[in-house]
Scaffold this active site. Sequence first.
Site, PDB file in Angstrom:
ATOM      1  N   GLU C  65       0.801  -1.222   0.000  1.00 12.88           N
ATOM      2  CA  GLU C  65       0.000   0.000   0.000  1.00 12.88           C
ATOM      3  C   GLU C  65       0.837   1.277   0.000  1.00 12.88           C
ATOM      4  O   GLU C  65       0.565   2.190  -0.789  1.00 12.88           O
ATOM      5  CB  GLU C  65      -0.993  -0.002   1.169  1.00 12.88           C
ATOM      6  CG  GLU C  65      -2.142  -0.988   1.017  1.00 12.88           C
ATOM      7  CD  GLU C  65      -1.809  -2.389   1.513  1.00 12.88           C
ATOM      8  OE1 GLU C  65      -0.658  -2.586   1.954  1.00 12.88           O
ATOM      9  OE2 GLU C  65      -2.679  -3.267   1.465  1.00 12.88           O
ATOM     10  N   HIS C 134     -10.951  -4.348   9.720  1.00 14.29           N
ATOM     11  CA  HIS C 134     -11.576  -4.200   8.401  1.00 14.29           C
ATOM     12  C   HIS C 134     -12.928  -3.499   8.508  1.00 14.29           C
ATOM     13  O   HIS C 134     -13.794  -3.685   7.661  1.00 14.29           O
ATOM     14  CB  HIS C 134     -11.773  -5.561   7.725  1.00 14.29           C
ATOM     15  CG  HIS C 134     -10.516  -6.135   7.161  1.00 14.29           C
ATOM     16  ND1 HIS C 134      -9.496  -6.636   7.956  1.00 14.29           N
ATOM     17  CD2 HIS C 134     -10.082  -6.287   5.882  1.00 14.29           C
ATOM     18  CE1 HIS C 134      -8.513  -7.072   7.184  1.00 14.29           C
ATOM     19  NE2 HIS C 134      -8.848  -6.877   5.920  1.00 14.29           N
TER      20      HIS C 134
END
Lengths: 369, 336, 336
Positions: C65, C134
């Site tokens: 990322e 998440h």
Amino acid sequence: MAHDVLMPQLGMAQDAGLIVAWHKGPGDPVAADDVLMEVETDKATMEVPAGRDGVLATIRAAAGEEVPVGNVIAVIAADAAEAERVAGEVAAASANDGDAPVEAGATSASPAPAAVDAIAVARTEGATAEAPRPTGASPSGNGTADIAAPAADKGAGPTGRILATPKARRLAEARGIDLAALVGSGAREPILYRAVADAPDPGEASIAAPVATPIAASSALEALAERSAFDALLAEADPAPTRAAALAAFLAGAWRGSRGADSLRIAVQTLGAPPLRLTDPDRVPLSRLGGDDAAAGDGAPDISLFDLTESRLASYRPAASGTSLTLLGDGTAFRLLLAFDERTLPLSEAAHLLDELARRIEDPIRQLL
Amino acid sequence: MTLTDAPGAANAKNAERYLRLYRQMTKIRAFEDNANALYLSGKMPGLTHMYSGQEAVAVGICEALETRDKITSTHRGHGHCVAKGAAFKEMFCELLGKAEGYCRGKGGSMHIADQANGNLGANAIVGGSAGIATGAGLTAKRLGTGDVAVCFFGDGALGQGLLYEVMNMAALWSLPVIYACENNLYGEYTKVEEMAAGALTARAAAFGIETHTVDGQDVLAVNRLAESLVARARRGEGPFFVVLETYRYHGHHVGDINREYYRSKAEEAEWKSGRDPITNFGKWLVAEKIATAEELDGIGEAIRAEAEAAVEYALAAPYPGAEEVAMHIYAGSAHA
Amino acid sequence: MRGPPMRELTLSKAVNEAIAEEMRRDPSIILMGEDVAEAGTPFKVLSGLVEEFGPERILDTPISEPGFTGIAVGAAMTGMRPIVDLMFGDFLFLVMDQLCNQAAKTHYMSGGKLSVPMVLRTNMGATRRSAAQHSQSLHALVAHIPGLKVAMPSSAYEAKGLLKSAIRDADPVVIFEDKLMYQDKAPVPEEEYLLPLGKAEILREGRDISFVATSSMRQVAEAAAARLAEDGVSAEIIDPRTIVPLDEETILASVRKTGRVIVIDEGHQSFGVTAEIAARIAEKAFYHLDAPVGRMGAMDVPIPFSPALEDLTVPTPERLVERAMASLRGEPVHGA
């Protein structure tokens, strides 16, 4: 918005400044760059500009005084009208308690000396004698103050500050309504906008201000009224309202007809039914009096109505000094007892009211028109 | 002295190129000498990191680039900025926080950027520009511009994960990026051996990236390698990874004076006296009869005078107005 | 505006359409992220794009990322308009340096000379039983950093119009899509439209109380308003659409009208969006308030896995109705 002028910080270690002279007086228009005053600090004497355009409304520290840095020393209003209002408030507050005006939200600024009273800007319209604004201890004006504890006791919260929302406060200030008086007349805290909006103008309150020696705490008038026409009217309404509600409507009509009113709240009691509060029942068709159309919100009633017509009771003497109407029945006529306080409801008005009510009961067309 | 252009290579055609290498390195040294003096005399705010000693790296590589090629720089970035073509005046103004600085005084020493010359900016996060340089490579490839991006970073940045992530992608996508690792032997106040396990080049080799190691004090060696890699990168043969062995003369930052605990004065003296990139290249120029010692002195004098004039100019230049504090947060709008 | 009759699209499809339309219009747009090509992301938002635009413009990246975010920053600085797909909003913590130190500050640090026209698309939202790593709604974190813009579409209509504006914007824009709304349908015009960044929408006009609701909290506000209407209470709903820039005027105008307001946002309540908006209301509409400013955010706990616990952490219509009634009754919440 009025702008507070603060004692400026002009030196690193300065904690107060001596006002040497004012270059502007109350009522003078000022421009931002105009020299407003001279201040002497430990360093030097400096000319301090106004800092904004407007009209100098009031000066709170006279020449020769030493004022801590950050304290309000003057107020500049946006225009002449606001200046008058600010000055008016200064005068009123000073007249009331001899204290310096304290703005809502003012913190620990020490009070400016009372000497500034003299230099509050004078009104140009001639109305120089300001009526004192109602304070927390004053009666609320329509004879109902007695039903609530004195405001001093209700000054909610450990700080003694009355709880009101910012919006309510703003409106109260604009209308000149005293929040303490509202609490005194039974308004619940925190006071919301609606409670202030519904409150009567302080002008009405001034009617209640004692202008002469009270005659009596509670006076009484009595009248008789034939009831057959009234009973027939009641029987025609579908659905039929309770008699007490219909009487309240007639009472409201008589009040409005004899003395005028914007809005009327009536507390209704009968034997064998829960108490009822109605707002302007005379403005609602009789058939809808049982619904919500005339239901009243919170707020003190202007008058209490006590319907004892179907009982064995023969008389009632209220202890309170508010306005109350008791109805007693003897079969063909109502006996109407009006108890009132002449300080709030002068005798002549009370007499007109009761007479009008009796006439309306005897001749309901007066009510329906 | 290990300058590596073959004897006789210095013909008249190349003379100007060689002199330019010399001038550019001398400019960096002069800039840093003045910046150091400004800082020590309290005229320069903030903190700053000197590039002196590493001039051959920035100049050797940037002289192989064209203006349109991109570089990303580091907190020790004055050298890269000068080498990529920046002017003294705007640089000193930036270092002093003046309105005429390259970034209108908003970046300062650690963020100096010179977009017109392809310098995408110094970066005060160690390794922080690795993504930017790789992204510039991606743009070049996508748009088919043929541009090359050089990512300058120090040995300290080898500790940053970002570098490995972007080198991986650069290798996967064959991007025209040259990762230039300036190993000046110390990351801040710590020897590189104490912080980096294994061989430095092995890191990039693991991604299948072609790696090189070169003497970063030899401007000709650096420049020759850079010319070759830049040309190949333009042809799509990138990325490349180069370790440039070099040395910083000053401490980690100006003011890092007492540094014997991590490196000896003897070591510093050895690099300065024996391996100075400017001195050695000057000797080579004289030996190759490209310039006389007097001519080189003249170049140095002229550049020092130029630097001092720029410092005087920057000291007198105005600061940005207060209205600029809320400008440039978002494009096209003066205010947040 | 939304002329009848209008087709309905899922939020997922609206996002897909926005990207496809913009990529057809502007060849400098690329999209990069994990499993964005053939896989079309775990939410299948991007399905079909790689078939149309090819792997050169829809780039599958390694699971790196910070790396691909950094590359996007560099690509944006050099002429591309990258859209970064960050698979879960929780991964923002991984890319903070590239987003907040690099993308957000480049325009400012360079004195306005460099720009970073990139979009980072990510998601937010709990109650998907995805547990603490998440399920977070981290938009406040990003909104805190000057230089970034933050959009929070509240339906498919907003998702498409805001994303298209974000792609065309000259600044880095972070878009948070609520992953629970991907399959929610809303009317979306066939013809092209853009929704400006920084303009709030009054979704429902009301008289008694204002709800300022972001993203999926719009649905909570709408359900609560419907229930309140049954009791004769008229609630106004404002969707800020973007929290940076924040359309303060629309919010303040509503509060000045109703005198009461509750701010609803799915980020953790403390130090978040509800606090910021509440503070601005208190500062700028204080004298119009007839009740304390209310706010409802997610509980200040890591999002628990168990459905029995997770459902307790987010605002619900029932709790909002309760809060609204308390506000209307003038019940002092604090400090009475």
